[in-house]
Design a protein around this motif. Structure first.
Motif, mmCIF file in Angstrom:
data_model
loop_
_atom_site.group_PDB
_atom_site.id
_atom_site.type_symbol
_atom_site.label_atom_id
_atom_site.label_comp_id
_atom_site.label_asym_id
_atom_site.label_seq_id
_atom_site.Cartn_x
_atom_site.Cartn_y
_atom_site.Cartn_z
ATOM 1 N N GLU A 293 0.833 -1.201 0.000
ATOM 2 C CA GLU A 293 0.000 0.000 0.000
ATOM 3 C C GLU A 293 0.875 1.261 0.000
ATOM 4 N N LEU A 294 1.922 1.247 0.807
ATOM 5 C CA LEU A 294 2.780 2.424 0.930
ATOM 6 C C LEU A 294 3.528 2.726 -0.362
ATOM 7 N N THR A 295 3.878 1.688 -1.124
ATOM 8 C CA THR A 295 4.600 1.931 -2.383
ATOM 9 C C THR A 295 3.712 2.626 -3.405
ATOM 10 N N LYS A 296 2.385 2.485 -3.267
ATOM 11 C CA LYS A 296 1.445 3.118 -4.204
ATOM 12 C C LYS A 296 0.984 4.493 -3.736
ATOM 13 N N ALA A 297 1.330 4.856 -2.509
ATOM 14 C CA ALA A 297 0.777 6.071 -1.913
ATOM 15 C C ALA A 297 1.357 7.345 -2.509
ATOM 16 N N GLU A 298 0.506 8.354 -2.572
ATOM 17 C CA GLU A 298 0.970 9.695 -2.897
ATOM 18 C C GLU A 298 1.369 10.343 -1.577
ATOM 19 N N VAL A 299 2.649 10.694 -1.461
ATOM 20 C CA VAL A 299 3.176 11.248 -0.216
ATOM 21 C C VAL A 299 3.011 12.758 -0.234
ATOM 22 N N VAL A 300 2.413 13.277 0.845
ATOM 23 C CA VAL A 300 2.171 14.720 0.969
ATOM 24 C C VAL A 300 2.619 15.179 2.353
ATOM 25 N N THR A 301 2.771 16.469 2.509
ATOM 26 C CA THR A 301 3.099 17.009 3.828
ATOM 27 C C THR A 301 1.860 16.880 4.715
ATOM 28 N N PRO A 302 2.030 16.893 6.037
ATOM 29 C CA PRO A 302 0.851 16.827 6.912
ATOM 30 C C PRO A 302 -0.160 17.937 6.608
ATOM 31 N N ALA A 303 0.312 19.126 6.299
ATOM 32 C CA ALA A 303 -0.602 20.231 5.992
ATOM 33 C C ALA A 303 -1.297 20.029 4.650
ATOM 34 N N GLY A 304 -0.741 19.167 3.789
ATOM 35 C CA GLY A 304 -1.291 18.971 2.449
ATOM 36 C C GLY A 304 -2.237 17.795 2.310
ATOM 37 N N ILE A 305 -2.455 17.035 3.391
ATOM 38 C CA ILE A 305 -3.335 15.864 3.290
ATOM 39 C C ILE A 305 -4.793 16.319 3.294
ATOM 40 N N PRO A 306 -5.613 15.804 2.374
ATOM 41 C CA PRO A 306 -7.029 16.173 2.397
ATOM 42 C C PRO A 306 -7.666 15.768 3.737
ATOM 43 N N PRO A 307 -8.584 16.567 4.268
ATOM 44 C CA PRO A 307 -9.160 16.316 5.598
ATOM 45 C C PRO A 307 -10.068 15.091 5.668
ATOM 46 N N ASP A 308 -10.446 14.513 4.511
ATOM 47 C CA ASP A 308 -11.328 13.346 4.532
ATOM 48 C C ASP A 308 -10.571 12.032 4.335
ATOM 49 N N VAL A 309 -9.246 12.055 4.472
ATOM 50 C CA VAL A 309 -8.412 10.864 4.302
ATOM 51 C C VAL A 309 -8.090 10.266 5.672
ATOM 52 N N ILE A 310 -8.161 8.934 5.773
ATOM 53 C CA ILE A 310 -7.808 8.249 7.015
ATOM 54 C C ILE A 310 -6.286 8.188 7.131
ATOM 55 N N THR A 311 -5.760 8.847 8.158
ATOM 56 C CA THR A 311 -4.329 8.832 8.458
ATOM 57 C C THR A 311 -4.140 8.139 9.807
ATOM 58 N N MET A 312 -2.898 7.974 10.214
ATOM 59 C CA MET A 312 -2.641 7.389 11.521
ATOM 60 C C MET A 312 -3.269 8.280 12.599
ATOM 61 N N ASN A 313 -3.870 7.641 13.582
ATOM 62 C CA ASN A 313 -4.550 8.287 14.704
ATOM 63 C C ASN A 313 -5.862 8.971 14.311
ATOM 64 N N SER A 314 -6.363 8.690 13.111
ATOM 65 C CA SER A 314 -7.678 9.201 12.716
ATOM 66 C C SER A 314 -8.765 8.368 13.379
ATOM 67 N N ARG A 315 -9.864 9.034 13.720
ATOM 68 C CA ARG A 315 -11.053 8.373 14.250
ATOM 69 C C ARG A 315 -12.106 8.425 13.161
#
Length: 143
Positions: free
Chosen positions: A45-67
């Motif tokens: 999964e990580l090899t396919k991911a688009e890597v962005v800065t924390p400020a650049g991640i869309p707010p509707d994406v599940i990230t680590m520590n997301s509820r």
């Protein structure tokens, strides 16, 4: 939003989460074979991911520590989970490890997406109803 499956979805991940997850994969693969299959899936999964800065991640994406609120497509039940690192996992409090099958499947999905993954009893499907809390959207960049 169109349902995505595990093989063709575009996921987003922050550079900070990517670094921590790569460390987790490296450490866990050296110390344990129990999570080997899920480590490999997470690594894929990580090899396919688009890597962005924390400020650049869309707010509707599940990230680590997301509820997040997920709807079980079979039962119609809504479930609320927090995606965490293995050391913080606690099923009684709905804290799911990123190395658990559902955790590996959740990372990078967005509100409206359908998560599909294989379990011993068949295929499970959940719809991402809402990201209730995302650290990056809340300005908590280094939890």
């Amino acid at each position: 939003m169109k349902a995505r499956n595990n093989s063709s979805r575009q996921i987003f991940i922050t550079d900070f989460d990517l670094e921590r997850l790569e460390e987790l994969i490296e450490t866990t693969s050296r110390n344990s074979s129990r999570d080997g299959r899920y480590l490999h899936e997470l690594e894929q999964e990580l090899t396919k991911a688009e890597v962005v800065t924390p400020a650049g991640i869309p707010p509707d994406v599940i990230t680590m520590n997301s509820r997040v609120c997920l709807r079980d497509m079979e039962s119609g039940e809504d479930l609320i989970y927090t995606l965490v690192f293995p050391g913080d996992a606690d099923l009684e409090n709905n804290r799911i490890s990123v190395l658990a099958p559902i955790g590996t499947a959740m990372i990078g999905y967005r509100t409206g997406d359908t998560i599909t993954w294989q379990v011993p009893g068949g295929t499970r499907r959940f719809k991402v109803r809402k990201v209730l809390y995302q650290p990056e959207a809340a300005g908590d960049y280094h939890l």
